[in-house]
Motif scaffolding. Structure first.
Motif, PDB file in Angstrom:
ATOM      1  N   GLU A 209      37.018  28.237  -8.789  1.00  0.00           N
ATOM      2  CA  GLU A 209      37.988  29.295  -8.554  1.00  0.00           C
ATOM      3  C   GLU A 209      39.391  28.728  -8.367  1.00  0.00           C
ATOM      4  O   GLU A 209      39.586  27.714  -7.693  1.00  0.00           O
ATOM      5  N   LEU A 210      40.344  29.410  -8.987  1.00  0.00           N
ATOM      6  CA  LEU A 210      41.744  28.965  -8.908  1.00  0.00           C
ATOM      7  C   LEU A 210      42.580  30.015  -8.199  1.00  0.00           C
ATOM      8  O   LEU A 210      42.275  31.196  -8.264  1.00  0.00           O
ATOM      9  N   ASN A 211      43.630  29.534  -7.543  1.00  0.00           N
ATOM     10  CA  ASN A 211      44.604  30.454  -6.968  1.00  0.00           C
ATOM     11  C   ASN A 211      45.963  29.768  -6.972  1.00  0.00           C
ATOM     12  O   ASN A 211      46.099  28.633  -6.504  1.00  0.00           O
ATOM     13  N   HIS A 212      46.939  30.449  -7.515  1.00  0.00           N
ATOM     14  CA  HIS A 212      48.289  29.878  -7.644  1.00  0.00           C
ATOM     15  C   HIS A 212      48.266  28.472  -8.230  1.00  0.00           C
ATOM     16  O   HIS A 212      48.967  27.582  -7.746  1.00  0.00           O
ATOM     17  N   PHE A 217      38.082  26.471  -4.933  1.00  0.00           N
ATOM     18  CA  PHE A 217      36.642  26.481  -4.666  1.00  0.00           C
ATOM     19  C   PHE A 217      35.892  25.982  -5.903  1.00  0.00           C
ATOM     20  O   PHE A 217      36.224  26.331  -7.027  1.00  0.00           O
ATOM     21  N   ASP A 218      34.905  25.108  -5.639  1.00  0.00           N
ATOM     22  CA  ASP A 218      34.042  24.652  -6.723  1.00  0.00           C
ATOM     23  C   ASP A 218      32.624  24.642  -6.180  1.00  0.00           C
ATOM     24  O   ASP A 218      32.308  23.858  -5.279  1.00  0.00           O
ATOM     25  N   SER A 219      31.774  25.513  -6.685  1.00  0.00           N
ATOM     26  CA  SER A 219      30.428  25.634  -6.122  1.00  0.00           C
ATOM     27  C   SER A 219      29.614  24.344  -6.290  1.00  0.00           C
ATOM     28  O   SER A 219      28.641  24.118  -5.582  1.00  0.00           O
ATOM     29  N   ALA A 220      30.027  23.475  -7.214  1.00  0.00           N
ATOM     30  CA  ALA A 220      29.306  22.215  -7.380  1.00  0.00           C
ATOM     31  C   ALA A 220      29.630  21.250  -6.237  1.00  0.00           C
ATOM     32  O   ALA A 220      28.831  20.395  -5.875  1.00  0.00           O
ATOM     33  N   GLU A 221      30.834  21.389  -5.663  1.00  0.00           N
ATOM     34  CA  GLU A 221      31.254  20.508  -4.573  1.00  0.00           C
ATOM     35  C   GLU A 221      30.681  20.981  -3.234  1.00  0.00           C
ATOM     36  O   GLU A 221      30.289  20.191  -2.401  1.00  0.00           O
TER      37      GLU A 221
END
Lengths: 246, 281
Positions: A209-212, A217-221
Motif C-alpha cells: 500500500e502506498l500513500n503520498h 504497508f507491505d503484507s509480506a513484511e
C-alpha cells in the motif's frame, strides 16, 4: 526477479511522486498495489516497464537495471512483460485478432508462429469466438480480455495491470480478476494496481500500500499487522473516488 | 519488407491524409521549382549578355601584319582568352556602315583604325580580369588604345552578383518553407497514429522498427510530390513558352536532383517528426 531499491521519483511540476520505495517481487507472485489517487501506483508500474526512470535508487527487472538500460534492452524487456490498462488501449480500426497479432508483428516474430499463438491467446481469455469482432462490438469486459490476450502473447514472466477493472461492472470485474488469477496460477507473476478494496480483501494475495508516494504497508513484511490505511481507503471509497487513476 | 507493407497499410488506412500529404509536398516543391526555373532563365539571359564582353585593341596605322599576327598568337595564349579576331580597316568601315544605316556615307575609307578583338572565356568576364587583360594588351607598342566598356562591365558584374545573392537567399527560404511544410504534413500522419505508436512501444517494438515505416512513407511521399511538382512546373513552363517569352527548362540532371531532393526532404521531415514524437511519449 523484480527489485526496487530506495527508489525516488520527482516531476518538475508536480513534485515528489515516490520516495524511499524498496520492495521485491518473486517469480510467480501475485501482488496488489493499493492506495488512494495520487499515491504513486501508476508511477511505480511505469518504472517497472521502464517507461520512466527513477531520479534516485534503482529498479531491477529480470536482469535489466534502470540505471544502465539502453533503448534496445528496454524494448526487449517489454516483450517479456505483459501490460494492461484501465482504458484497454486497443486499436479501434482492427479486429480483436488483429489487435493481438499486432503485438507479435511489431516485435518481428516469425510469421509462421503468429497465427497459432494468437488463436491460443484468444482461447486462453475465452474470446476465440469473437476473434473477428471490432472493439466497438465488444463489451468492456471483453475488450479488457482482448488486451490481456495481447499482453500474454509473448509468454510474459510478469503481467502488470494498472486498474484493469476500473472501467468494468461487478460481473466483468469478477471475470477479469479470475482470468488474472488463472494466469498467475500458470506461473506468471501479476502486479495489479487497484482501488477495489473488496477485491483485495476477498483474496489472500500480498498487498503493498502506498500513500503520498511512500510505501506504508507491505503484507509480506508484516503479515499479521492490520493495514494502517484501511480507514483512509474507506474514506476514499466514500468520496466516490474509486474510478480515478492514481 | 515488413516496414514497406506497414507503410502501405498505413496509407491505405488513411488515403485522404496520404493524398493531402503528397499534394502539399507537390505544391511546396512547385513553388521552389518555379523559383528555380526563373533563376536559371535569368542566369541564362545574363550569360548571353556577358558573352558580348570583349576587349578591343586599336592598332597604329603603321603596324606591320607580322607583328599583329605574333601579338594575336601571344594574346590567344592568355588563360583568360577564348579567341582573338583581327578586324582590318576595311572590315571596320564595312561594319560601321552597316551599323549606322542611313548615315553610312559619313565614313570614308581609312578613317577607322584596324583592331584586334579579344573575347574572354566564360567565368573570366569580371571587371578585374577584363582590366588585367586590357592592361597586358596595352603594353604592345603598336597598340594605340584599348577599350572594353569599363562601366558597362562593372554594372553587368554587379547585376550578376545581386541576382546570385538574391537567388541563393530566396532559394534557401523556399527550400526551408518546403521542408517545414513537408515536416508538418508528416507530423499529421504521426499524430494520426499516435495511439498505435504508443502501443508499439509498450509491446516492445524498437524505435527503429517504429521509425522505418514513417521514413518509407516520407520517402514515397517525397518522390511522388517531387514528380507531381515536376509536372506542374513543366506545364507552367509550357504556358509561358506558348504565350509569353521563350524560356529554357531544367536539364535532365536538374530534374533528377529535384526528385532526389523531394525524397530527401520527405525522409528528413519524417525523421524529425517521428523523432520528436518518440522523445515525447
Amino acid at each position: 526477479m523484480i527489485r526496487l531499491t530506495d527508489v525516488a521519483k520527482e516531476y518538475p511540476r508536480s513534485g515528489t511522486a515516490l520516495a524511499q520505495i524498496s520492495f521485491q517481487v518473486k517469480k510467480g507472485e501475485f501482488v496488489f498495489l493499493t492506495g488512494p489517487s495520487g499515491s504513486g501506483k501508476t508511477t511505480i508500474l511505469k518504472l517497472l516497464y521502464m517507461d520512466d526512470k527513477p531520479n534516485r535508487g534503482e529498479v531491477w527487472v529480470n536482469g535489466v537495471s534502470s540505471t544502465t538500460a539502453s533503448g534496445r534492452e528496454i524494448s526487449r524487456l517489454r516483450r517479456r512483460i505483459g501490460i494492461v490498462f484501465q482504458d484497454f488501449r486497443l486499436l479501434e480500426d482492427r479486429t480483436a485478432e488483429a489487435n493481438v497479432r499486432f503485438a507479435l508483428e511489431v516485435t518481428g516474430a516469425p510469421k509462421a508462429t503468429i497465427r497459432a499463438k494468437v488463436s491460443r491467446a484468444l482461447t486462453q481469455v475465452g474470446l476465440a469466438s469473437k476473434a473477428t469482432s471490432y472493439p466497438r462490438e465488444l463489451s468492456g469486459g471483453e475488450q479488457q480480455r482482448v488486451a490481456i490476450a495481447r499482453s500474454l502473447i509473448n509468454d510474459p514472466f510478469v503481467l502488470i495491470a494498472d486498474e484493469p477493472t476500473g472501467n468494468l461492472d461487478e460481473r466483468a470485474t469478477r471475470g477479469v480478476f479470475q482470468l488474472l488469477r488463472d494466469i498467475n496460477s500458470s506461473g506468471t507473476a501479476v502486479i495489479m494496481a487497484t482501488h477495489d478494496l473488496d477485491l483485495v480483501r476477498r483474496s489472500n494475495y500480498r498487498t503493498i500500500e502506498l500513500n503520498h508516494g511512500r510505501l506504508v504497508f507491505d503484507s509480506a513484511e508484516s503479515p499479521l499487522s492490520p493495514r494502517p490505511s484501511d480507514p483512509t481507503m474507506a474514506e476514499v471509497e466514500a468520496a466516490g473516488d474509486t474510478q480515478e487513476k492514481s | 519488407m515488413r516496414s514497406v507493407s506497414e507503410a502501405l497499410t498505413a496509407s491505405r488506412r488513411a488515403p485522404l491524409l496520404s493524398i493531402l500529404g503528397v499534394v502539399t509536398i507537390a505544391f511546396s516543391l512547385f513553388a521552389f521549382g518555379l523559383f528555380g526555373l526563373v533563376a536559371i532563365n535569368i542566369r541564362k539571359a545574363l550569360e548571353q549578355v556577358e558573352e558580348r564582353v570583349e576587349v578591343r585593341a586599336f592598332l597604329e596605322d603603321s603596324t606591320d601584319i607580322e607583328s599583329v599576327a605574333a601579338a594575336m598568337k601571344d594574346i590567344g595564349e592568355f588563360p583568360e582568352v577564348a579567341r582573338v579576331e583581327y578586324v582590318s580597316k576595311e572590315q571596320a568601315l564595312e561594319r560601321a556602315r552597316k551599323e549606322m544605316g542611313e548615315f553610312a556615307d559619313v565614313f570614308e575609307a581609312g578613317v577607322l583604325p584596324a583592331s584586334i578583338e579579344v573575347y574572354l572565356r566564360s567565368g573570366m568576364r569580371d571587371p578585374m580580369t577584363v582590366k588585367s587583360v586590357a592592361d597586358r594588351i596595352r603594353t604592345y607598342h603598336f597598340v594605340d588604345d584599348v577599350r572594353y566598356g569599363e562601366e558597362w562591365v562593372e554594372k553587368l558584374y554587379r547585376l550578376r552578383t545581386i541576382t546570385t545573392v538574391a537567388g541563393l537567399a530566396l532559394g534557401i527560404a523556399f527550400a526551408a518553407v518546403a521542408i517545414i511544410i513537408i515536416g508538418a504534413t508528416i507530423r499529421m500522419t504521426v499524430l494520426a497514429r499516435a495511439k498505435e505508436i504508443s502501443i508499439m512501444r509498450l509491446v516492445g517494438a524498437t524505435d527503429m522498427f517504429i521509425r522505418l515505416p514513417f521514413l518509407i512513407d516520407g520517402l514515397v511521399k517525397g518522390v511522388l510530390g517531387g514528380l507531381l511538382a515536376l509536372v506542374f512546373v513543366w506545364a507552367a513552363n509550357r504556358v509561358v513558352n506558348e504565350y509569353f517569352i521563350q524560356t529554357i527548362f531544367f536539364s535532365r540532371e536538374m530534374v533528377f536532383l529535384g526528385v532526389v531532393g523531394g525524397a530527401f526532404m520527405g525522409v528528413l521531415g519524417s525523421l524529425v517528426s517521428v523523432g520528436r514524437h518518440l522523445r515525447r511519449v
